[in-house]
Scaffold this active site. Structure first.
Site, PDB file in Angstrom:
ATOM      1  N   GLY A  95      25.243  24.591  61.590  1.00  0.00           N
ATOM      2  CA  GLY A  95      23.967  25.321  61.654  1.00  0.00           C
ATOM      3  C   GLY A  95      23.120  24.806  62.812  1.00  0.00           C
ATOM      4  O   GLY A  95      22.637  25.575  63.647  1.00  0.00           O
ATOM      5  N   HIS A  96      22.951  23.477  62.881  1.00  0.00           N
ATOM      6  CA  HIS A  96      22.180  22.892  63.998  1.00  0.00           C
ATOM      7  C   HIS A  96      22.819  23.244  65.339  1.00  0.00           C
ATOM      8  O   HIS A  96      22.140  23.570  66.304  1.00  0.00           O
ATOM      9  CB  HIS A  96      22.167  21.355  63.905  1.00  0.00           C
ATOM     10  CG  HIS A  96      21.435  20.814  62.726  1.00  0.00           C
ATOM     11  ND1 HIS A  96      22.067  20.122  61.722  1.00  0.00           N
ATOM     12  CD2 HIS A  96      20.125  20.818  62.407  1.00  0.00           C
ATOM     13  CE1 HIS A  96      21.172  19.733  60.834  1.00  0.00           C
ATOM     14  NE2 HIS A  96      19.994  20.135  61.221  1.00  0.00           N
ATOM     15  N   GLY A 137      18.259  15.687  62.296  1.00  0.00           N
ATOM     16  CA  GLY A 137      19.555  15.058  62.531  1.00  0.00           C
ATOM     17  C   GLY A 137      20.615  15.367  61.491  1.00  0.00           C
ATOM     18  O   GLY A 137      20.489  16.273  60.679  1.00  0.00           O
TER      19      GLY A 137
END
Ligand code: PAF
Length: 289
Positions: free
Chosen positions: A36-37, A31
């Site tokens: 990037g995620h 989370g």
């Protein structure tokens, strides 16, 4: 996008997709999404019909005195961001759901978990391998995507998948950097303004030695490169090198000489408080991280 908190519901939704012949991609995360995620999610969208993102701050991969309690968490913020990326299902289980009372199994990928980050975080990679194996069994995805910033984690997971015969394609996504070169990480949120400025020294040092490798003249030795990176970083206020090594990007074995598979890998403590990692292939023309 569906928010799912139990393994039963997760399995039901995925069984329905499977009955319609859909392929499934998994992006495991803890989370506090950053670009990037989000780029891992985008990549998954391009490769599978349905995308599952897991959001679980895995206590098993934090050692004593590490930042488990401080790790940033905001489910509604992350739901919003994942939804905008077109994620189909966000799986956000509780600790009890993932590790019910009596849980006692651990997966250790022996050699690859030692050294580098494993030296200062002895329980970390067993925690990662165990939770990722659990997620693989719950979701049974066709493919799973991990960031190359966590290069040792990616190597550990690839080895686990091979050793335990998971029928899952593992894809690495190139490291994503801020405009000034700092590798994106949820942990960057721990840095105050001054620390954030000083943290630029990681990328500055990497860039400097990559210029040496690709420049005219004799190729520097591994020791010259690691010494220079160490010196540059330790000379920056509040920054202390934990390790700097040049290793083979697949085996993580130390490189005796620099070649096209060599990556420079480093971990740095900022004011003894925030631990940042970074890496890059040493030959810039082939650099994908
Ligand atoms: O890279 C991470 O965020 C975590 O280590 C992972 C892979 C989600 C396992 O908890």
């Amino acid at each position: 996008m569906k928010l799912v908190k139990t393994i039963n519901e997760l399995r039901n939704v995925i069984a329905n997709w499977r009955s319609e012949g859909k392929t499934v991609g998994l992006v495991p995360t803890m989370g506090w999404f950053h670009l990037g995620h989000l780029s891992l999610m985008k990549m998954a969208k391009g490769k599978a019909d349905k995308v599952v993102v897991s959001l679980f701050i895995n206590p098993m991969q934090f050692g004593q005195g590490e930042d488990l309690a401080a790790y940033p968490y905001d489910l509604s913020r992350d739901m919003h961001l994942a939804e905008k990326e077109g994620v189909d299902l966000l799986f956000a289980p509780s600790s009890e759901e993932m590790y019910p009372e009596g849980f006692q199994t651990s997966i250790t990928v022996k050699n690859l978990s030692q050294g580098l980050c494993g030296a200062s975080r002895p329980v970390h990679f067993a925690g990662v391998a165990t939770v990722v194996a659990k997620l693989f069994n719950m979701v049974q995805p066709d493919l799973a995507i991990f960031g190359k910033k966590d290069f040792q984690q990616l190597a550990v997971i690839r080895q686990m998948v091979k050793d335990l015969n998971f029928n899952i394609e593992i894809l690495g996504h190139p490291l994503v950097r801020e405009d000034d070169g700092l590798a994106m990480s949820s942990r960057n949120s721990y840095l105050n303004q001054e620390e954030r400025r000083n943290a630029r020294c990681l990328y500055r040092a990497i860039t400097s030695v990559r210029e040496k490798v690709s420049g005219e003249g004799t190729e520097p030795s591994v020791a010259q490169l690691t010494d220079e990176v160490t010196r540059m970083i330790n000379a920056t206020s509040g920054c202390a090198v934990e390790y700097v090594e040049v290793v083979d990007k697949e085996t993580l074995q130390k490189s005796a000489t620099i070649n096209r598979n060599s990556i420079i890998v480093l971990a740095v403590k900022i004011n003894g408080r925030v631990r940042l990692i970074d890496n890059a292939l040493l030959y810039p023309e082939e650099n994908d991280s």
